[in-house]
Design an enzyme around this catalytic site. Sequence first.
Site, PDB file in Angstrom:
ATOM      1  N   CYS A   1      -9.519 -24.866  17.017  1.00  0.00           N
ATOM      2  CA  CYS A   1      -8.431 -24.671  16.250  1.00  0.00           C
ATOM      3  C   CYS A   1      -6.903 -24.916  16.667  1.00  0.00           C
ATOM      4  O   CYS A   1      -6.821 -25.085  17.811  1.00  0.00           O
ATOM      5  CB  CYS A   1      -8.496 -23.122  15.692  1.00  0.00           C
ATOM      6  SG  CYS A   1      -7.641 -21.944  16.848  1.00  0.00           S
TER       7      CYS A   1
ATOM      8  N   ASP B   1       0.945  -1.081  -0.080  1.00  0.00           N
ATOM      9  CA  ASP B   1       0.146  -0.033  -0.178  1.00  0.00           C
ATOM     10  C   ASP B   1       0.972   1.145  -0.045  1.00  0.00           C
ATOM     11  O   ASP B   1       2.176   0.918   0.047  1.00  0.00           O
ATOM     12  CB  ASP B   1      -0.919  -0.088   1.079  1.00  0.00           C
ATOM     13  CG  ASP B   1      -2.271   0.859   1.001  1.00  0.00           C
ATOM     14  OD1 ASP B   1      -2.219   1.544  -0.052  1.00  0.00           O
ATOM     15  OD2 ASP B   1      -3.021   0.677   1.760  1.00  0.00           O
TER      16      ASP B   1
ATOM     17  N   CYS C   1      -5.930 -23.016  19.412  1.00  0.00           N
ATOM     18  CA  CYS C   1      -6.598 -22.959  20.681  1.00  0.00           C
ATOM     19  C   CYS C   1      -6.635 -24.611  21.422  1.00  0.00           C
ATOM     20  O   CYS C   1      -6.985 -24.609  22.568  1.00  0.00           O
ATOM     21  CB  CYS C   1      -7.956 -22.648  20.663  1.00  0.00           C
ATOM     22  SG  CYS C   1      -8.091 -20.938  20.009  1.00  0.00           S
TER      23      CYS C   1
ATOM     24  N   CYS D   1     -13.309 -23.322  20.991  1.00  0.00           N
ATOM     25  CA  CYS D   1     -12.536 -23.302  19.828  1.00  0.00           C
ATOM     26  C   CYS D   1     -11.622 -24.280  19.652  1.00  0.00           C
ATOM     27  O   CYS D   1     -10.880 -24.689  20.635  1.00  0.00           O
ATOM     28  CB  CYS D   1     -12.063 -22.129  19.546  1.00  0.00           C
ATOM     29  SG  CYS D   1     -11.157 -21.922  17.879  1.00  0.00           S
TER      30      CYS D   1
ATOM     31  N   ASP E   1      -3.613   7.081  -3.585  1.00  0.00           N
ATOM     32  CA  ASP E   1      -5.069   7.534  -4.101  1.00  0.00           C
ATOM     33  C   ASP E   1      -5.530   8.529  -3.002  1.00  0.00           C
ATOM     34  O   ASP E   1      -5.022   8.602  -1.791  1.00  0.00           O
ATOM     35  CB  ASP E   1      -5.986   6.392  -4.367  1.00  0.00           C
ATOM     36  CG  ASP E   1      -5.989   5.644  -2.952  1.00  0.00           C
ATOM     37  OD1 ASP E   1      -4.798   5.119  -2.367  1.00  0.00           O
ATOM     38  OD2 ASP E   1      -7.057   5.063  -2.404  1.00  0.00           O
TER      39      ASP E   1
HETATM   40  N1  GUN Z   1      -6.319   0.928   2.946  1.00  0.00           N
HETATM   41  C1  GUN Z   1      -7.791   0.790   3.379  1.00  0.00           C
HETATM   42  N2  GUN Z   1      -8.744   1.699   2.668  1.00  0.00           N
HETATM   43  C2  GUN Z   1      -7.666   2.327   1.833  1.00  0.00           C
HETATM   44  C3  GUN Z   1      -8.055   3.173   0.536  1.00  0.00           C
HETATM   45  O1  GUN Z   1      -8.990   3.700   0.312  1.00  0.00           O
HETATM   46  N3  GUN Z   1      -6.576   3.243  -0.149  1.00  0.00           N
HETATM   47  C4  GUN Z   1      -5.656   2.978   0.223  1.00  0.00           C
HETATM   48  N4  GUN Z   1      -4.727   3.185  -0.617  1.00  0.00           N
HETATM   49  N5  GUN Z   1      -5.408   1.968   1.253  1.00  0.00           N
HETATM   50  C5  GUN Z   1      -6.347   1.762   1.969  1.00  0.00           C
HETATM   51 ZN    ZN Z   2      -9.165 -21.038  17.909  1.00  0.00          ZN
END
Ligand code: GUN
Ligand code: ZN
Length: 645
Positions: free
Chosen positions: A277, A90, A280, A275, A125
């Site tokens: 899993c 990201d 756990c 749980c 963005d």
């Molecule tokens: N992570 C959570 N929401 C967003 C988003 O709208 N844009 C970006 N780039 N990362 C995110």
């Molecule tokens: Zn668990």
Amino acid sequence: MVNFELLKRDGLARICQLTTKSGSIETPALLPVINPKINTITPRELKEDFGFGALITNSYIIKKHQDLNQQALAEGLHKMLDFDGIIMTDSGTFQSYMYGEVDLTNPEIVEFQKNIGTDIGTVLDIFTEPGWSEEKTKWAIEETLVRTEEACKLKGDMLINGVIQGSVYPELRTYCAEKMATMDIDVHPIGGVVPLMEQYRYAELVDVVMSSKMGINPSRPVHLFGAGHPMVLAFAALMGCDLFDSASYAKFARDDRMMFIDGTSRLKEMETLDCNCPACKDHTLESLRNLEKKEREKVIARHNLYQITKELETIKRYIREERLWELVEIRCRAHPAMLNGLRRFEEYIGFMELHDPISRNGAMFYTGPETYNRPVFERYHSRIMNRYVPYSDRAVLFSDSPGKPYSRSYSEEFHIARKNGYTPVVVTPFGPVPAELDEVYPLSQSLFPMNTDRETEERSLSLTMEFLDKYGFKETVKFENIEDTESMEYDGDLLRAKAVSSYQFGIPATKALFRGKIEFVKSRSNDRIRNVISDGEHILSMRAGDGLYTLKQEGAVRIAESIPSPFMRVAVNDDSVPYVSKGRNAFCQFVIGCDPGLRPMDEVIVTDRNDKVLATGRAMMTMKEIMSFKRGIAVKVRSGTSDEA
Ligand code: GUN
Ligand code: ZN
């Protein structure tokens, strides 16, 4: 360009293969968020213990951190994280939303992601918040579009995320998605939705995702940014989301919160630990609480991940079994806010119906009134109101019966009705079912509880009234009130054969198909129609499973001769002609045109560019999908000579 292939679908939901330079994953998939500074669970463990083939981390955090920055540039992101699967990064957008402006530009962060060897990078963005005005949102979209265009030019061989923004304004979401459809983008995250999910605003989440999907190029994967609770995954997959990411598994673990399929529980408030899993199974509530903080955090994080992977497997199983609607209806009962989301699907029924298969394997189950939001009901209603030709102008109404098909349980009654000039109509949860159509999917292939709820009763009745009105039935009686005096001739097989054809292909195609003398080949075991012979030619075969037709070569030729293209057509280019005419499948990349009305699993006629019939088969996709995908099967071709009936 992204390498993304559709393998199996259930409406908008799909199982696909996504391939990047670091390998492939099967979607729907979740990418665990790795904080490069804090490693609760290592990337290697994520892959080896849990099977995660892809993860997501934050390039902005890496870039800002002096040591990480240098290490990532020197040895690459994969080596630094010790992960040889797919890495998405990201861009810092979320940090800017949380903490205010970030001090870096879009080209800088895109270049940086490319330089550290990210598989899928993200544009910087603008996070459009749910509270924003339309004007502000519009401005943010335009800026995001400019930056996305810029990122496409810079991306090199890195794949790029083009984030769909638009706050809670459906038209703006569609607009943003449509603008991005023509750009060289690889993956589409839907952004700006974290606050909606945090505040349980699922109806608006449906607006946002569906309106985005309506504009997105369908051959690209869709990522729901920030969706990581197992509770929402089936719901999001039903809308056609392919990718998810979760930071919550680790964040919740830090606060001693355990994720379950029906919600989140605080360790200190839990009464039992139900749980088993792998994380756990050797613990009791006591022993877990008594663990030292770091160790406890790790057990809970692992538990959270197991809940996620288990639900993803369940979702894929339901998609393969073509029953995802049922899973979603069950899941949405975990919280009333999720029911708001489920109920909002009503607004998008047309779009969903276009993607809903003509028939499914197995019977559909009713789970409650929300079941009526499924596209099968919309389709049945619209076809019975537009594609039906009544047998007579008098109707006899029958009540619903658990013994299906109705023509079996009411066989004597239907006969008496018909020979006295009445059309038998059963009042069912689908609305009116004329006797001729009772074997068509899903009328016979569905299960409802015996003692009906009020919604079902009211719905059955009002749809039946609408039907009787539309076709101008002059008289409507109950079976007990028929006077059995006449003995009219009628051909029940012919009525059914034509009614099913009209329902499936429309009235004009039925006129083209049925000509001259009509004969039937019937099953010796149950007397049902198998083959329809017209003028001595085998034109149609009726499938036992869904009561619908398989189109034979001669039937295809008749339709092609009388109804102009693109009706029921998928046209392929010259390269593909020799293969398709020998019965090989038609692949998307060779298709040059097709019917915009195609639904998945529809019977289609494959032609060359001059509309010459090459083969018949079943469409796997809608027109927009076929024309967008660069690989995968568009039409499963049936060899022209072998008879499947
Ligand atoms: N992570 C959570 N929401 C967003 C988003 O709208 N844009 C970006 N780039 N990362 C995110
Ligand atoms: Zn668990």
